[in-house]
Design a protein around this motif. Structure first.
Motif, PDB file in Angstrom:
ATOM      1  N   TYR A  63      -0.244   4.653   0.586  1.00  0.00           N
ATOM      2  CA  TYR A  63      -1.300   5.432   1.030  1.00  0.00           C
ATOM      3  C   TYR A  63      -0.710   6.261   2.055  1.00  0.00           C
ATOM      4  O   TYR A  63      -0.138   5.901   3.130  1.00  0.00           O
ATOM      5  CB  TYR A  63      -2.437   4.594   1.504  1.00  0.00           C
ATOM      6  CG  TYR A  63      -3.493   5.527   1.787  1.00  0.00           C
ATOM      7  CD1 TYR A  63      -4.453   5.779   0.779  1.00  0.00           C
ATOM      8  CD2 TYR A  63      -3.945   5.880   3.012  1.00  0.00           C
ATOM      9  CE1 TYR A  63      -5.503   6.702   1.042  1.00  0.00           C
ATOM     10  CE2 TYR A  63      -4.889   6.280   3.382  1.00  0.00           C
ATOM     11  CZ  TYR A  63      -5.991   6.872   2.430  1.00  0.00           C
ATOM     12  OH  TYR A  63      -6.869   7.653   2.989  1.00  0.00           O
ATOM     13  N   LEU A  75     -13.041  -3.606  16.713  1.00  0.00           N
ATOM     14  CA  LEU A  75     -12.949  -2.600  15.909  1.00  0.00           C
ATOM     15  C   LEU A  75     -12.069  -1.397  16.313  1.00  0.00           C
ATOM     16  O   LEU A  75     -11.315  -0.893  15.489  1.00  0.00           O
ATOM     17  CB  LEU A  75     -14.288  -1.689  16.226  1.00  0.00           C
ATOM     18  CG  LEU A  75     -15.609  -1.848  15.122  1.00  0.00           C
ATOM     19  CD1 LEU A  75     -16.736  -1.018  15.646  1.00  0.00           C
ATOM     20  CD2 LEU A  75     -15.081  -1.470  14.006  1.00  0.00           C
ATOM     21  N   VAL A  84     -17.508   3.424  12.566  1.00  0.00           N
ATOM     22  CA  VAL A  84     -17.581   3.353  13.763  1.00  0.00           C
ATOM     23  C   VAL A  84     -19.002   4.144  14.162  1.00  0.00           C
ATOM     24  O   VAL A  84     -19.394   3.748  15.302  1.00  0.00           O
ATOM     25  CB  VAL A  84     -16.394   4.216  14.317  1.00  0.00           C
ATOM     26  CG1 VAL A  84     -16.456   4.453  15.854  1.00  0.00           C
ATOM     27  CG2 VAL A  84     -15.182   3.311  14.003  1.00  0.00           C
ATOM     28  N   TRP A  98      -4.948  10.758   9.753  1.00  0.00           N
ATOM     29  CA  TRP A  98      -6.212  11.013  10.657  1.00  0.00           C
ATOM     30  C   TRP A  98      -6.580  12.326  11.380  1.00  0.00           C
ATOM     31  O   TRP A  98      -7.543  12.661  11.759  1.00  0.00           O
ATOM     32  CB  TRP A  98      -5.918   9.919  12.045  1.00  0.00           C
ATOM     33  CG  TRP A  98      -5.899   8.461  11.453  1.00  0.00           C
ATOM     34  CD1 TRP A  98      -4.738   7.730  11.114  1.00  0.00           C
ATOM     35  CD2 TRP A  98      -7.182   7.609  11.104  1.00  0.00           C
ATOM     36  NE1 TRP A  98      -5.370   6.302  10.812  1.00  0.00           N
ATOM     37  CE2 TRP A  98      -6.531   6.469  10.882  1.00  0.00           C
ATOM     38  CE3 TRP A  98      -8.293   8.018  11.262  1.00  0.00           C
ATOM     39  CZ2 TRP A  98      -7.507   5.471  10.400  1.00  0.00           C
ATOM     40  CZ3 TRP A  98      -9.480   6.932  10.969  1.00  0.00           C
ATOM     41  CH2 TRP A  98      -8.857   5.597  10.422  1.00  0.00           C
ATOM     42  N   TRP A 107      -1.525   7.969   5.015  1.00  0.00           N
ATOM     43  CA  TRP A 107      -2.547   8.153   6.068  1.00  0.00           C
ATOM     44  C   TRP A 107      -2.552   9.490   6.945  1.00  0.00           C
ATOM     45  O   TRP A 107      -1.560  10.061   6.870  1.00  0.00           O
ATOM     46  CB  TRP A 107      -2.308   7.174   7.241  1.00  0.00           C
ATOM     47  CG  TRP A 107      -2.619   5.732   6.635  1.00  0.00           C
ATOM     48  CD1 TRP A 107      -1.799   4.934   5.921  1.00  0.00           C
ATOM     49  CD2 TRP A 107      -3.767   5.168   6.875  1.00  0.00           C
ATOM     50  NE1 TRP A 107      -2.536   3.971   5.774  1.00  0.00           N
ATOM     51  CE2 TRP A 107      -3.440   3.956   6.274  1.00  0.00           C
ATOM     52  CE3 TRP A 107      -5.026   5.495   7.326  1.00  0.00           C
ATOM     53  CZ2 TRP A 107      -4.768   3.006   6.114  1.00  0.00           C
ATOM     54  CZ3 TRP A 107      -6.092   4.814   7.410  1.00  0.00           C
ATOM     55  CH2 TRP A 107      -5.756   3.443   6.589  1.00  0.00           C
ATOM     56  N   GLN A 125       1.087  -0.155   6.562  1.00  0.00           N
ATOM     57  CA  GLN A 125       2.027   0.829   5.916  1.00  0.00           C
ATOM     58  C   GLN A 125       3.395   0.319   6.076  1.00  0.00           C
ATOM     59  O   GLN A 125       4.370   1.017   5.543  1.00  0.00           O
ATOM     60  CB  GLN A 125       1.866   2.076   6.721  1.00  0.00           C
ATOM     61  CG  GLN A 125       0.469   2.787   6.454  1.00  0.00           C
ATOM     62  CD  GLN A 125       0.605   4.098   7.008  1.00  0.00           C
ATOM     63  OE1 GLN A 125      -0.130   4.152   8.259  1.00  0.00           O
ATOM     64  NE2 GLN A 125       1.074   4.991   6.561  1.00  0.00           N
ATOM     65  N   MET A 160       0.855  -1.254  -0.012  1.00  0.00           N
ATOM     66  CA  MET A 160       0.222  -0.015   0.081  1.00  0.00           C
ATOM     67  C   MET A 160       1.095   1.252  -0.157  1.00  0.00           C
ATOM     68  O   MET A 160       1.616   1.627   0.743  1.00  0.00           O
ATOM     69  CB  MET A 160      -0.963  -0.154   1.256  1.00  0.00           C
ATOM     70  CG  MET A 160      -2.228  -0.690   1.204  1.00  0.00           C
ATOM     71  SD  MET A 160      -3.251  -0.098  -0.117  1.00  0.00           S
ATOM     72  CE  MET A 160      -4.221   1.284   0.969  1.00  0.00           C
ATOM     73  N   LEU A 205      -4.444  -1.729  10.160  1.00  0.00           N
ATOM     74  CA  LEU A 205      -4.484  -0.811   9.004  1.00  0.00           C
ATOM     75  C   LEU A 205      -3.028  -0.191   9.107  1.00  0.00           C
ATOM     76  O   LEU A 205      -2.398  -0.220   7.970  1.00  0.00           O
ATOM     77  CB  LEU A 205      -5.511   0.115   8.876  1.00  0.00           C
ATOM     78  CG  LEU A 205      -6.645  -0.422   8.320  1.00  0.00           C
ATOM     79  CD1 LEU A 205      -7.884   0.665   8.489  1.00  0.00           C
ATOM     80  CD2 LEU A 205      -6.780  -1.289   7.219  1.00  0.00           C
ATOM     81  N   PRO A 249      -7.640   0.222  13.289  1.00  0.00           N
ATOM     82  CA  PRO A 249      -6.649   1.303  12.821  1.00  0.00           C
ATOM     83  C   PRO A 249      -5.275   0.727  13.016  1.00  0.00           C
ATOM     84  O   PRO A 249      -4.371   0.917  12.157  1.00  0.00           O
ATOM     85  CB  PRO A 249      -6.866   2.524  13.620  1.00  0.00           C
ATOM     86  CG  PRO A 249      -8.418   2.223  14.162  1.00  0.00           C
ATOM     87  CD  PRO A 249      -8.643   0.821  14.146  1.00  0.00           C
TER      88      PRO A 249
END
Lengths: 243, 303
Positions: free
Chosen positions: A3, B11, A214, A7, A5, B22, A1, B18, B15
């Motif tokens: 990507y 849940l 969420v 947040w 990030w 990286q 990946m 995920l 994060p």
């Protein structure tokens, strides 16, 4: 990946120059809740009426309720949204159609009406199933005691039936919250639509949808917990559906 | 309740999982990937007429697709080996994740290059310059945005246009009601069914909508340009060798004597499947860009 990030994106100002992305999501959540709650009230009222009509001795009433249920149960929700929003106003007399289109919150009103009817058909089936589950015995016993039919429904059948169908009704409530996302197709900027808008503006796709996920889950867990409490409160020892 | 608790824990861990993704080292660039695999994957759109769309024979065609093929030729030349071309349809919503995870190597569509997006991906030199304009019914007598005071405007969800209209509505105190269409055809449907007095969109998209509508003569595209936006081909960030190949290919294409013919093929002659002619000659802004190619995301660079 490969990507990037970020947040922190939710704290950044969204393109409207007034709200942050986080506020944009919350406003979407607000519309989701408003749409599903209003739709749920409508669905419960209409669904209870149609469900009761399904179980009455008068054949024409049973038939009418059956037709109502099949109509709203067999057409996909997405198609119903489009019909309500784009087709119905064109079929009405010109003045009425124009008034509908000019409503200040046309997508919201349409979404509530559409979700209300769609869900009411499903609620009706469950209410009827709950009443049928009591078999003929309860109804006949109530009538034999000298209660009129409306009284039998009010004091015996419905209180017992509601307890039986509480778990499926809870599922239906969760469904209407999730189904409200279909309203994005008629321009209601609810939670899914605002997540989509965030990803289109900022290209931070994973953060946007993760946050929406969420929020949906949090709302639905709260509903589930609330329904569990309600079920325990209403439990009648010795009746069907009691724990 | 225990199951709910477990679910919430999962849940919360998401994060972290995920982010762990990286940690893998960055690959050594798109050119190396193409050399290794023997093919390049182009992300194409299904309905961005005339940039990138599906024709009646099931092929992806368009102005952006043609320019991407020029880039493919350049890549072939640099790698000195044959390269197979695969095309993957993408949407406005999934073009970024598919670019990030390596499913597509170039996105050949109608994507606006802006500063926010440039943090996530890289862009080729600008291939087209659009202006945001209003589309109205001729009978409505709306000439400029000022005439829209208190009226209803439709724009498409998630577009740079919607963003700009929201801002203008506030700045100029227009008090417009802004409704949102989920995609371009739906926005046009809102105008067509009189749910909105005007549609705001990229002028080239408006031209395509009008040309494909039931009564093209009923509509007028406003002369007031509300913004300028550069369209570009999208690639992964931080891949200098590949970016350099893309830039070189497009510079050569823009400078080539064949370019006017390529432009005319898509913008001033009938295009499949319906044989609609958009009749959009080269704009002065695009002339400027063709003479001096730039990948700037700043609208001011195109005035």
């Amino acid at each position: 990946m490969d990507y990037h990030w970020n947040w922190a994106i939710f704290g950044e100002l969204s393109p409207d120059g007034v709200n942050t992305y986080w506020q944009m999501l919350l406003s979407g959540l607000g519309w989701t809740l408003a749409t599903s709650l209003a739709g749920w009230v409508m669905a419960l009222a209409l669904g209870a009426l149609a469900g009761i009509a399904r179980t009455l001795p008068q054949r024409p009433l049973r038939m009418a309720a059956g037709a109502y249920i099949e109509l709203f149960r067999n057409v996909p929700l997405l198609v119903q949204m489009f019909l309500w929003f784009f087709v119905v106003p064109e079929l009405l007399p010109r003045a009425a159609g124009d008034w509908l289109k000019a409503l200040p919150q046309a997508p919201f009103v349409t979404a509530v009406i559409c979700l209300g009817f769609f869900t009411s058909a499903r609620v009706a089936v469950q209410v009827a199933a709950g009443i049928d589950a009591l078999a003929g015995g309860q109804a006949q016993a109530a009538l034999a005691l000298g209660l009129t039919r409306p009284q039998a429904y009010r004091y015996v059948l419905l209180p017992l039936a509601v307890r039986i169908v509480l778990p499926p009704l809870a599922s239906e409530f969760l469904n209407i919250i999730k189904n409200s996302s279909v309203a994005l197709t008629i321009g209601l900027v609810e939670l899914t639509a605002s997540a989509r808008a965030i990803q289109e503006f900022s290209f931070q796709v994973f953060e946007a949808y993760a946050a929406a996920t969420v929020l949906y889950v949090a709302v639905n867990l709260a509903v589930t917990a609330g329904m569990n409490v309600l079920e325990r409160r209403l439990a009648l020892p010795g009746s069907l559906g009691a724990r | 309740m225990a199951s709910i608790r477990l679910f919430v824990l999962l849940l919360l861990a998401l994060p972290g999982l995920l982010h762990a993704q990286q940690a893998e080292p960055p690959r050594n660039g798109t050119l190396a990937k193409i050399a290794r695999d023997g093919y390049i994957t182009l992300g194409v759109r299904e309905g961005s007429v005339p940039f990138s769309y599906l024709d009646d024979k099931g092929r992806f065609i368009g102005y952006s697709v043609d320019l991407c093929m020029k880039i493919v030729d350049e890549v072939k030349k640099r790698l000195n080996k044959p390269v197979e071309v695969k095309m993957t349809p993408v949407s406005a919503s999934n073009r970024i994740p598919l670019m990030a995870n390596g499913t597509i190597d170039l996105e050949c569509g109608s994507t606006t290059n802006n500063a926010e997006r440039a943090r996530q991906v890289a862009f080729s030199p600008t291939i087209f310059v659009i202006a945001n304009r209003l589309l109205t019914r001729k009978t409505a007598n709306i000439r400029t945005l000022a005439d829209m005071k208190g009226k209803t405007l439709v724009a498409t969800a998630g577009t740079t246009t919607l963003k700009q209209m929201t801002a203008l509505n506030r700045e100029r105190n227009l008090g417009m009601r802004i409704v949102v269409g989920k995609d371009h055809p739906e926005s046009f449907l809102m105008l067509e069914t009189n749910r909105a007095n005007a549609e705001a969109n990229d002028d080239i998209l408006l031209a395509a909508q009008v040309a494909g509508s039931k009564q093209p003569a009923d509509y007028a595209i406003g002369t007031e340009a509300l913004s300028l936006e550069p369209y570009a081909i999208m690639l992964r960030r931080g891949d200098a060798p590949f970016k350099e190949a893309v830039d070189a290919a497009l510079r050569a294409a823009f400078a080539s004597p064949d370019f006017p013919r390529l432009y005319a093929k898509w913008f001033t002659s009938p295009v499949p499947p319906k044989g609609i002619n958009l009749n959009v000659p080269i704009s002065p802004q695009l002339q400027k860009v063709l003479a001096n190619p730039t990948d700037s995301s700043d609208p001011a660079a195109y005035r």
